[in-house]
Design an enzyme around this catalytic site. Structure first.
Site, PDB file in Angstrom:
ATOM      1  N   CYS A 300       0.810  -1.223   0.000  1.00 40.98           N
ATOM      2  CA  CYS A 300       0.000   0.000   0.000  1.00 40.98           C
ATOM      3  C   CYS A 300       0.840   1.269   0.000  1.00 40.98           C
ATOM      4  O   CYS A 300       0.641   2.167  -0.835  1.00 40.98           O
ATOM      5  CB  CYS A 300      -0.979  -0.008   1.167  1.00 40.98           C
ATOM      6  SG  CYS A 300      -0.212   0.060   2.816  1.00 40.98           S
ATOM      7  N   HIS A 348      -2.510   1.245   6.827  1.00 41.20           N
ATOM      8  CA  HIS A 348      -2.915   1.113   5.419  1.00 41.20           C
ATOM      9  C   HIS A 348      -3.146   2.499   4.849  1.00 41.20           C
ATOM     10  O   HIS A 348      -3.514   3.438   5.564  1.00 41.20           O
ATOM     11  CB  HIS A 348      -4.186   0.265   5.289  1.00 41.20           C
ATOM     12  CG  HIS A 348      -4.544  -0.035   3.865  1.00 41.20           C
ATOM     13  ND1 HIS A 348      -3.753  -0.834   3.063  1.00 41.20           N
ATOM     14  CD2 HIS A 348      -5.576   0.374   3.081  1.00 41.20           C
ATOM     15  CE1 HIS A 348      -4.292  -0.919   1.861  1.00 41.20           C
ATOM     16  NE2 HIS A 348      -5.396  -0.194   1.845  1.00 41.20           N
ATOM     17  N   HIS A 360      -5.853   1.721  -4.355  1.00 44.26           N
ATOM     18  CA  HIS A 360      -4.956   1.200  -3.320  1.00 44.26           C
ATOM     19  C   HIS A 360      -4.550  -0.230  -3.627  1.00 44.26           C
ATOM     20  O   HIS A 360      -5.144  -0.899  -4.479  1.00 44.26           O
ATOM     21  CB  HIS A 360      -5.606   1.292  -1.928  1.00 44.26           C
ATOM     22  CG  HIS A 360      -6.751   0.353  -1.693  1.00 44.26           C
ATOM     23  ND1 HIS A 360      -7.041  -0.185  -0.455  1.00 44.26           N
ATOM     24  CD2 HIS A 360      -7.701  -0.157  -2.537  1.00 44.26           C
ATOM     25  CE1 HIS A 360      -8.110  -0.960  -0.531  1.00 44.26           C
ATOM     26  NE2 HIS A 360      -8.519  -0.964  -1.773  1.00 44.26           N
TER      27      HIS A 360
END
Length: 388
Positions: A300, A348, A360
């Site tokens: 990520c 994240h 993402h």
């Protein structure tokens, strides 16, 4: 960060790796399903919701360990470069020290051949002429000055070489520690992912289908919330435009549209954001691989770092640092290019593309994709950060 940020979970840190407080959760989960796999039909089994939560927790723990791995890897890389630089410096200084020792040795040999120190009476008596005495005295005087300079140089080179050798030794010790952190984080990631796969492997085909249906409902709800955010943002933009037309910009800072708290990003930001988003869109379909920074795969924070690098903006490697690399804005005022961070421990991140959606790299086994920022519910969103 803004004051609304929640504190990081106790017991975790980025630079050094500690085992998370939930480290035993995976073993407990596996043991639970192992028991139920052999249980008779009448015995209790964990619900699919419970299984889903356990798997989700394991993936988040794996992602947390991934960010710690990224931090340790970055620190290890920098430390290794420092060690290499110091060792090169030590080698060069050692050569200079050897040269100084050699020069000093040549003077010592010369003294041995001629008789150490200044000439004594006998030496002067051996001189045949006054000019011989004068020439010998001049040579010895010059040699004494050069010898002193050679001694000073030798002492300086010896001191500096010892200092650099000590620095290199300490840096090597630090490198060993960071490599240990890296190994620990890597093992943690692999363990969490293995536990998640073990849980999923014990589900029947019917249970997997039902789990997929639960996930589909979550995605539908996330899409609904994204659409609601898009509607709110469109209303805000329309209100700003109407206020600008009526007041010729007098509404700026008035608070009538709710935008005074965080002014809209300027045109230069929009230009950079377009480049970042163009890069991110080009990565859609590439696999998530923990610790990866491209070009064939990403995790990520590796994706967001690479996207903004394409726009000429340098972001830190980890989510823990990226969250501090800009200005925090409310979710309602998120603009394309902003970074969306998730969970209390900030493990994240995605890049906002507008209308409540982001690009993402979700988790292992998935691919870079567009998805609602509400993919894991409202409470999962930690903050929105404008990085440039």
């Amino acid at each position: 960060m803004a004051s609304h940020r929640k504190s990081r979970t106790p017991g975790t840190r980025v630079a050094g790796i500690r085992t998370p407080a939930l480290a035993t959760a995976a073993l407990t989960s596996v043991a639970l399903l192992s028991q139920t796999a052999n249980a008779s039909p009448g015995e209790d089994r964990p619900s699919l919701e419970e299984v889903e939560k356990k798997v989700g927790d394991l993936y988040r723990q794996a992602e947390s360990a991934t960010e710690k791995y990224n931090a340790a890897k970055e620190k290890t890389t920098k430390q290794r470069k420092r060690v290499d630089t110091l060792l090169d410096d030590v080698a060069k200084r050692t050569q200079k020290l050897n040269d100084a020792r050699s020069e000093l040795g040549s003077y010592a040999a010369a003294q041995y051949r001629t008789g150490a120190g200044m000439p004594d009476t006998a030496t002067f008596l051996l001189a045949e002429t006054p000019q011989d005495i004068f020439d010998q005295r001049q040579v010895l005087d010059r040699m004494t000055g050069r010898q002193k300079a050679a001694v000073d140089d030798y002492v300086t080179q010896q001191t500096e070489t010892m200092k650099k050798r000590q620095e290199a030794t300490e840096s090597l010790r630090t490198l060993t520690e960071t490599q240990g952190d890296l190994k620990t984080a890597k093992a943690t990631v692999q363990k969490k992912l293995a536990d998640a796969r073990e849980l999923l492997s014990q589900l029947t085909a019917e249970e997997k289908a039902r789990l997929a249906a639960i996930e589909k409902r979550k995605q539908e709800e996330a899409a609904r919330k994204a659409a609601e955010l898009a509607r709110q943002q469109a209303e805000q933009e329309q209100a700003r435009e109407e206020a600008a037309q009526q007041g010729g910009g007098a509404s700026e800072g008035s608070g009538s549209t709710g935008s005074a708290e965080t002014p809209p990003a300027d045109s230069s930001y929009g230009t950079k954001a377009e480049k970042a988003l163009a890069f991110a869109r080009a990565q859609i379909g590439k696999p998530y691989v923990w610790g990866a920074t491209g070009p064939g795969s990403y995790d990520c924070s590796g994706l967001t770092q690479a996207a903004w690098k394409a726009a000429g903006v340098s972001l830190p490697r980890t989510t823990y640092d990226q969250v501090n690399a800009g200005t925090t804005v409310p979710v309602s005022q998120a603009q394309p290019g902003d970074l969306v961070f998730f969970y209390d421990d900030v493990t994240h991140v995605g890049i906002y593309i507008g209308n409540g959606m982001m690009i993402h790299a979700p988790k292992p086994g998935t691919y870079v994709r567009e998805e609602s920022i509400y993919y894991d519910g409202d409470s999962a969103i930690h903050s929105i950060v404008r990085p440039a």
